[in-house]
Scaffold this motif. Structure first.
Motif, short mmCIF file in Angstrom:
data_model
loop_
_atom_site.label_atom_id
_atom_site.label_comp_id
_atom_site.label_asym_id
_atom_site.label_seq_id
_atom_site.Cartn_x
_atom_site.Cartn_y
_atom_site.Cartn_z
N TRP A 1 0.84 -1.20 0.00
CA TRP A 1 0.00 0.00 0.00
C TRP A 1 0.88 1.25 0.00
N PRO A 2 0.58 2.24 -0.85
CA PRO A 2 1.46 3.41 -0.95
C PRO A 2 1.53 4.21 0.34
N SER A 3 2.69 4.79 0.58
CA SER A 3 2.89 5.64 1.76
C SER A 3 2.45 7.05 1.43
N SER A 4 1.18 7.34 1.63
CA SER A 4 0.62 8.65 1.32
C SER A 4 0.65 9.54 2.56
N LEU A 5 0.47 10.82 2.35
CA LEU A 5 0.41 11.74 3.48
C LEU A 5 -0.84 11.45 4.31
N ASP A 6 -0.69 11.41 5.62
CA ASP A 6 -1.87 11.24 6.47
C ASP A 6 -2.53 12.61 6.67
N ASP A 7 -3.66 12.62 7.35
CA ASP A 7 -4.42 13.86 7.50
C ASP A 7 -3.60 14.95 8.18
N ARG A 8 -2.80 14.58 9.16
CA ARG A 8 -1.99 15.57 9.87
C ARG A 8 -0.95 16.19 8.95
N GLU A 9 -0.33 15.35 8.12
CA GLU A 9 0.69 15.85 7.20
C GLU A 9 0.07 16.72 6.10
N LEU A 10 -1.11 16.32 5.63
CA LEU A 10 -1.81 17.14 4.63
C LEU A 10 -2.14 18.51 5.19
N GLU A 11 -2.61 18.53 6.43
CA GLU A 11 -2.96 19.80 7.07
C GLU A 11 -1.70 20.66 7.27
N GLU A 12 -0.60 20.02 7.63
CA GLU A 12 0.66 20.74 7.83
C GLU A 12 1.13 21.40 6.53
N LEU A 13 1.07 20.64 5.43
CA LEU A 13 1.50 21.19 4.15
C LEU A 13 0.53 22.27 3.67
N ASP A 14 -0.76 22.03 3.87
CA ASP A 14 -1.77 23.02 3.49
C ASP A 14 -1.56 24.32 4.24
N THR A 15 -1.28 24.24 5.53
CA THR A 15 -1.06 25.43 6.36
C THR A 15 0.15 26.21 5.85
N TYR A 16 1.22 25.50 5.52
CA TYR A 16 2.42 26.18 5.01
C TYR A 16 2.12 26.91 3.70
N LEU A 17 1.46 26.22 2.76
CA LEU A 17 1.19 26.81 1.45
C LEU A 17 0.29 28.03 1.56
N ARG A 18 -0.68 27.97 2.46
CA ARG A 18 -1.58 29.10 2.64
C ARG A 18 -0.84 30.30 3.27
N ALA A 19 0.06 30.01 4.17
CA ALA A 19 0.79 31.08 4.85
C ALA A 19 1.80 31.77 3.93
N HIS A 20 2.25 31.05 2.91
CA HIS A 20 3.30 31.59 2.05
C HIS A 20 2.83 31.79 0.61
N GLY A 21 1.54 31.66 0.37
CA GLY A 21 1.02 31.84 -0.98
C GLY A 21 0.31 33.17 -1.13
N SER A 22 0.24 33.64 -2.36
CA SER A 22 -0.50 34.87 -2.66
C SER A 22 -1.44 34.57 -3.81
N ASP A 23 -2.18 35.58 -4.26
CA ASP A 23 -3.13 35.38 -5.34
C ASP A 23 -2.44 34.77 -6.55
N GLY A 24 -3.02 33.70 -7.06
CA GLY A 24 -2.46 33.05 -8.24
C GLY A 24 -1.53 31.90 -7.91
N ASP A 25 -1.09 31.80 -6.66
CA ASP A 25 -0.23 30.68 -6.27
C ASP A 25 -1.07 29.43 -6.02
N LEU A 26 -0.47 28.27 -6.25
CA LEU A 26 -1.18 27.02 -6.04
C LEU A 26 -1.25 26.68 -4.56
N MET A 27 -2.43 26.26 -4.13
CA MET A 27 -2.60 25.73 -2.79
C MET A 27 -2.49 24.19 -2.88
#
Length: 223
Positions: free
Chosen positions: A8-34
């Motif tokens: 079974w593939p080693s995918s990001l768990d919910d905690r890791e997805l939230e961690e990456l999502d939080t980082y991208l939102r904090a460092h992204g601006s209009d037009g950047d990918l979330m």
């Protein structure tokens, strides 16, 4: 499909997805990918005609310098794991697109807009190969149909003709077809890889003024 746990593939768990999502939102601006857009981009890269190395696609994802080495290592680790999980999940029929959420009068609603935007940018990483083949082989266009329908519905892709909005059932049906579509397109490129002429065209110097208007496909990926 019964896949042994060890495979079974080693995918990001919910905690890791939230961690990456939080980082991208904090460092992204209009037009950047979330997070949903990054998943779409990496999905296109995973099934595309030619390898796209991390140092190429990371420029589409990261825009700020890391605060420290630990933060940098962690974010890169999460992105690498997300990238590696896509092909592994497709191999065992476990792929699910990461979708964004929009607020409506009826409450929060899942949206494929960000994923489609990311997918379009993933195609743009090897735009010339995709465009040449889409123009010459209608099979590839047909395989991409559900993704294009979602992209047009969300305004990411402009249709040449008048387009009627998808019903909720049609939208859900297109979403449900994404794993099958990605596998089919990946198989297409493995069975019909870029020709020598297509690869040589990638290294041919552009003539001044040749760029002209923005690149177009049968619909137009718009950013």
């Amino acid at each position: 499909m019964n896949t042994p746990k060890s495979e079974w593939p080693s995918s990001l768990d919910d905690r890791e997805l939230e961690e990456l999502d939080t980082y991208l939102r904090a460092h992204g601006s209009d037009g950047d990918l979330m997070l949903d857009g990054v998943h779409g981009l990496l999905s296109a890269v995973a099934i595309g005609p030619l390898e796209v190395k991390p140092e190429e696609w990371l420029h589409e994802v990261l825009h700020d310098a890391f605060e420290n080495e630990n933060e940098g290592n962690r974010v890169l680790e999460l992105l690498a794991k997300l990238n590696d999980s896509i092909s592994a999940e497709l191999d065992v029929d476990a792929y699910e697109p990461i979708l964004g959420e929009i607020d409506t009068e009826e409450g929060p609603l899942l949206s494929a807009a960000g994923w489609c935007e990311g997918f379009s940018r993933g195609i743009d990483m090897r735009a010339q190969l995709w465009e040449t083949r889409l123009a010459e082989d209608p099979t590839l266009m047909q395989l991409l149909g559900p993704i294009m329908a979602l992209a047009v519905d969300e305004g990411v892709l402009q249709a040449d003709a008048e387009f009627e909005k998808l019903t909720d059932d049609e939208y859900d049906e297109c979403l449900g077809q994404l794993p099958e579509v990605l596998n089919a397109v990946g198989d297409y490129w493995r069975e019909s890889p870029p020709t020598e002429a297509e690869l040589q065209a990638l290294t041919r110097p552009r003539v001044e003024g040749e760029d002209g208007p923005p690149r177009q496909r049968s619909g137009h990926w718009v950013h």
